[in-house]
Design a protein around this motif. Structure first.
Motif, PDB file in Angstrom:
ATOM      1  N   THR A  86      18.593  46.341  67.797  1.00 17.61           N
ATOM      2  CA  THR A  86      17.087  46.497  67.836  1.00 17.61           C
ATOM      3  C   THR A  86      16.570  47.452  66.663  1.00 17.61           C
ATOM      4  O   THR A  86      17.460  47.923  66.060  1.00 17.61           O
ATOM      5  N   THR A  87      15.214  47.831  67.088  1.00 17.44           N
ATOM      6  CA  THR A  87      14.764  48.659  66.015  1.00 17.44           C
ATOM      7  C   THR A  87      14.131  49.911  66.682  1.00 17.44           C
ATOM      8  O   THR A  87      13.743  49.753  67.939  1.00 17.44           O
ATOM      9  N   ALA A  88      13.854  50.965  66.075  1.00 10.95           N
ATOM     10  CA  ALA A  88      13.207  51.914  66.643  1.00 10.95           C
ATOM     11  C   ALA A  88      11.739  51.855  67.139  1.00 10.95           C
ATOM     12  O   ALA A  88      11.527  52.244  68.330  1.00 10.95           O
ATOM     13  N   THR A  89      11.096  51.071  66.448  1.00 12.56           N
ATOM     14  CA  THR A  89       9.965  50.506  66.668  1.00 12.56           C
ATOM     15  C   THR A  89       9.677  49.829  68.251  1.00 12.56           C
ATOM     16  O   THR A  89       9.131  50.026  68.981  1.00 12.56           O
ATOM     17  N   LEU A  90      10.716  48.913  68.207  1.00 18.68           N
ATOM     18  CA  LEU A  90      10.637  47.847  69.402  1.00 18.68           C
ATOM     19  C   LEU A  90      11.201  48.994  70.706  1.00 18.68           C
ATOM     20  O   LEU A  90      10.577  48.587  71.746  1.00 18.68           O
ATOM     21  N   LEU A  91      12.112  49.780  70.442  1.00 18.27           N
ATOM     22  CA  LEU A  91      12.502  50.545  71.496  1.00 18.27           C
ATOM     23  C   LEU A  91      11.355  51.454  72.061  1.00 18.27           C
ATOM     24  O   LEU A  91      11.077  51.573  73.037  1.00 18.27           O
ATOM     25  N   VAL A  92      10.575  51.929  71.146  1.00 18.61           N
ATOM     26  CA  VAL A  92       9.246  52.707  71.626  1.00 18.61           C
ATOM     27  C   VAL A  92       8.605  51.710  72.428  1.00 18.61           C
ATOM     28  O   VAL A  92       7.912  52.044  73.385  1.00 18.61           O
ATOM     29  N   VAL A 129       8.387  37.309  60.665  1.00 17.69           N
ATOM     30  CA  VAL A 129       9.379  37.274  61.774  1.00 17.69           C
ATOM     31  C   VAL A 129       8.729  38.096  62.817  1.00 17.69           C
ATOM     32  O   VAL A 129       8.364  39.043  62.842  1.00 17.69           O
ATOM     33  N   LEU A 130       8.671  37.271  64.055  1.00 23.18           N
ATOM     34  CA  LEU A 130       8.080  37.740  65.228  1.00 23.18           C
ATOM     35  C   LEU A 130       9.408  37.911  66.292  1.00 23.18           C
ATOM     36  O   LEU A 130       9.969  37.036  66.279  1.00 23.18           O
ATOM     37  N   SER A 131       9.296  38.963  66.931  1.00 20.21           N
ATOM     38  CA  SER A 131      10.355  39.060  67.770  1.00 20.21           C
ATOM     39  C   SER A 131       9.827  39.648  69.290  1.00 20.21           C
ATOM     40  O   SER A 131       8.897  40.269  69.488  1.00 20.21           O
ATOM     41  N   TYR A 132      10.510  38.943  70.376  1.00 22.44           N
ATOM     42  CA  TYR A 132       9.956  39.390  71.638  1.00 22.44           C
ATOM     43  C   TYR A 132      11.237  39.818  72.237  1.00 22.44           C
ATOM     44  O   TYR A 132      11.993  39.523  72.395  1.00 22.44           O
ATOM     45  N   ASP A 133      10.973  41.139  72.921  1.00 22.36           N
ATOM     46  CA  ASP A 133      12.131  41.947  73.245  1.00 22.36           C
ATOM     47  C   ASP A 133      12.174  42.116  74.713  1.00 22.36           C
ATOM     48  O   ASP A 133      12.675  42.857  75.436  1.00 22.36           O
ATOM     49  N   GLY A 134      11.271  41.326  75.534  1.00 21.12           N
ATOM     50  CA  GLY A 134      11.301  41.183  76.931  1.00 21.12           C
ATOM     51  C   GLY A 134      10.108  41.738  77.408  1.00 21.12           C
ATOM     52  O   GLY A 134       9.924  41.774  78.711  1.00 21.12           O
ATOM     53  N   SER A 135       9.361  42.517  76.612  1.00 20.38           N
ATOM     54  CA  SER A 135       8.186  43.185  77.085  1.00 20.38           C
ATOM     55  C   SER A 135       6.795  42.873  76.363  1.00 20.38           C
ATOM     56  O   SER A 135       5.801  42.652  76.560  1.00 20.38           O
ATOM     57  N   SER A 136       6.984  42.674  75.104  1.00 15.40           N
ATOM     58  CA  SER A 136       6.078  42.302  74.185  1.00 15.40           C
ATOM     59  C   SER A 136       6.311  41.549  72.924  1.00 15.40           C
ATOM     60  O   SER A 136       7.870  41.539  72.429  1.00 15.40           O
ATOM     61  N   MET A 137       5.568  40.927  72.376  1.00 13.60           N
ATOM     62  CA  MET A 137       5.893  40.072  70.828  1.00 13.60           C
ATOM     63  C   MET A 137       5.324  40.680  69.762  1.00 13.60           C
ATOM     64  O   MET A 137       4.154  41.037  69.812  1.00 13.60           O
ATOM     65  N   LYS A 138       6.070  41.181  68.713  1.00 15.11           N
ATOM     66  CA  LYS A 138       5.726  42.017  67.593  1.00 15.11           C
ATOM     67  C   LYS A 138       6.182  41.499  66.369  1.00 15.11           C
ATOM     68  O   LYS A 138       7.194  40.814  66.260  1.00 15.11           O
ATOM     69  N   GLN A 139       5.552  41.638  65.314  1.00 12.00           N
ATOM     70  CA  GLN A 139       5.919  41.196  64.035  1.00 12.00           C
ATOM     71  C   GLN A 139       6.898  42.321  63.464  1.00 12.00           C
ATOM     72  O   GLN A 139       6.419  43.450  63.496  1.00 12.00           O
ATOM     73  N   ILE A 140       7.946  42.142  63.028  1.00 15.16           N
ATOM     74  CA  ILE A 140       9.051  43.039  62.635  1.00 15.16           C
ATOM     75  C   ILE A 140       8.925  43.188  60.909  1.00 15.16           C
ATOM     76  O   ILE A 140       8.783  42.262  60.195  1.00 15.16           O
ATOM     77  N   ASP A 141       8.983  44.297  60.609  1.00 14.78           N
ATOM     78  CA  ASP A 141       9.080  44.424  59.052  1.00 14.78           C
ATOM     79  C   ASP A 141      10.353  44.639  58.653  1.00 14.78           C
ATOM     80  O   ASP A 141      11.305  44.503  59.291  1.00 14.78           O
ATOM     81  N   ALA A 142      10.499  44.986  57.146  1.00 15.35           N
ATOM     82  CA  ALA A 142      11.893  44.774  56.545  1.00 15.35           C
ATOM     83  C   ALA A 142      12.609  45.925  57.136  1.00 15.35           C
ATOM     84  O   ALA A 142      14.070  45.462  57.418  1.00 15.35           O
ATOM     85  N   ALA A 143      12.164  47.197  57.244  1.00 10.72           N
ATOM     86  CA  ALA A 143      13.223  48.295  57.823  1.00 10.72           C
ATOM     87  C   ALA A 143      13.576  47.776  59.338  1.00 10.72           C
ATOM     88  O   ALA A 143      14.765  47.925  59.434  1.00 10.72           O
ATOM     89  N   GLY A 144      12.934  47.150  60.087  1.00  9.67           N
ATOM     90  CA  GLY A 144      13.131  46.813  61.444  1.00  9.67           C
ATOM     91  C   GLY A 144      14.081  45.800  61.431  1.00  9.67           C
ATOM     92  O   GLY A 144      15.036  45.696  62.291  1.00  9.67           O
ATOM     93  N   ILE A 145      14.037  45.002  60.520  1.00 12.78           N
ATOM     94  CA  ILE A 145      14.879  43.820  60.275  1.00 12.78           C
ATOM     95  C   ILE A 145      16.425  44.287  60.013  1.00 12.78           C
ATOM     96  O   ILE A 145      17.403  43.901  60.805  1.00 12.78           O
TER      97      ILE A 145
END
Length: 436
Positions: free
Chosen positions: A231-237, A207-223
């Protein structure tokens, strides 16, 4: 919908400036990124109704959507399309030789189960679905292997793999991740750890997610985080590490250079030393490069001039990048300040300038006066900061009420330079959750 069609082919004007800022980090859109264009010759669009399918076909045929005229559009919806597999022949006819044609199949339910269409390489989810089974049955249509035996006509035992990758595009991340979390947790009932279940599932479906600033792969905890809170803590950072949060265009840099106090303020941020000289280099060399390119084309320039021009471009782009990164480093301290302050009901700008200026200076190294000056000069993008702070506050909600007591209940929610009432904040959350 027209704006969305422009967006997925990279022609939506409001995002053009952002894409230029992001450079190579801009999100890969289905019909604009060269890595996807060659793959998505045949795509499957899952829409909410028969009327929506016909409306989409009509819109794709409009003059302004000339790009999509290269694709044969098939509507596999409604009684005219036939029942069950009867809707399949028109799709196959449109594809003809799928290696040389391009098609878009529009459906609201037909062909989502029990059929195999090998050339489909991407599905665009454009509808809500409360059933994970329906969602993934449709998604799995694009997973069918596609190989060609005897590709050159002289090797009967050789088999060439045509489809090496396939994609599911969903423009409502909360919806998609909720489906993944729910579906994967139900697949393996003997496993009690939901994170382990999700991790196993996404090993086959990254799973790749674009949050308006960057596209990153999300891990299970993030999902699981995102499925629950949006949202996820990682994406917030990472949102606070976005190049879009700061402005380092020539106009902004010129305003900075013209303001001695602003230059002194920036020098207080760690890492800024030869700022004045760097900004001067960026402005002078970028203007010189633009002027040269305007006056001469590549054919009229000598090899020496081309080399000098390239070196000048590299130098000013490198220095601009350095200034941008240093400003982003400052921006990443804002979440730390938000963690330390308890004034959720006031906009962050007011908290910084009126309520806790001492704490802000300790965390960021900037005084209130310096910060206000930089904001007034447009160094920081307040609209995106508002969005980033909203996401932060929304994610923070869970930790504020996990005991069942929320001392901030009913209070206004402060963003960067604006404040949302509790009612508006809740309405916005519900709107995001229901977004198709």
């Amino acid at each position: 919908m027209q704006k969305w069609l422009d967006l997925i082919r990279g022609a939506f004007m409001p995002t053009s400036v952002d894409n230029l800022k992001l450079g190579a980090q801009k999100p890969p859109m289905p019909f604009s990124d060269v890595r996807l264009l060659g793959v998505l010759s045949h795509s499957f669009w899952f829409l909410p109704s028969v009327a929506a399918c016909h409306a989409m076909r009509n819109l794709l045929a409009k003059r302004q959507n000339r790009f999509y005229h290269d694709y044969k559009v098939v509507v596999a919806a409604g009684s005219a399309a036939g029942i069950g597999v009867a809707a399949l022949p028109p799709v196959q006819e449109a594809m003809d030789d799928p290696l040389t044609t391009k098609t878009i199949t529009l459906t609201c339910g037909k062909l989502t189960t029990g059929v195999t269409v090998k050339p489909w390489t991407g599905i665009l989810m454009l509808r809500n679905s409360s059933s994970p089974e329906t969602y993934f049955q449709a998604a799995f249509r694009v997973q069918s292997p596609w190989t060609v035996r005897n590709p050159d006509g002289a090797s009967p035992n050789e088999e060439q793999v045509i489809k090496r990758e396939c994609y599911v595009f969903d423009f409502a991340p909360d919806r998609a991740l909720r489906q993944i979390a729910y579906y994967s947790c139900r697949l393996k009932m003997d496993e009690r750890n939901p994170e382990q279940k999700v991790a196993e599932f996404i090993s086959f479906l990254p799973v790749l997610s674009y949050d308006g600033s960057s596209m990153k792969q999300i891990d299970a905890a993030g999902i699981l985080d995102m499925a629950m809170s949006g949202t996820t803590a990682t994406l917030l950072v990472r949102r606070w590490e976005s190049a879009l949060l700061v402005n380092v265009d020539n106009d902004t840099l010129k305003r900075l250079m013209a303001n001695e106090a602003a230059m002194k303020a920036l020098m207080n941020i760690e890492g800024f030393r030869n700022l004045n000289q760097d900004i001067e280099t960026i402005i002078n060399k970028s203007d010189a490069v633009k002027k040269t390119r305007k006056e001469k084309n590549d054919e009229e320039m000598t090899e020496k001039e081309k080399k000098e021009l390239t070196e000048a471009e590299k130098e000013y782009k490198s220095k601009r990048k350095q200034i941008q990164e240093k400003l982003i480093k400052f921006a990443t301290r804002v979440p730390i300040f938000m963690y330390l302050t308890d004034y959720r009901e006031r906009c962050l700008k007011d908290v910084i300038t009126q309520l806790e200026p001492g704490l802000f200076k300790k965390v960021t190294g900037l005084s209130v006066k310096d910060f206000e000056l930089l904001v007034s000069l447009g160094v920081f993008n307040s609209a995106l900061m508002n969005d980033a702070i909203y996401k932060f506050k929304r994610y923070e909600d869970a930790s504020l009420s996990y005991t069942g007591i929320n001392k901030h209940e009913g209070e206004d929610i402060g963003l960067f330079d604006t404040v949302l009432s509790a009612k508006d904040y809740q309405a916005l959350i519900e709107c995001v959750a229901e977004m198709p």
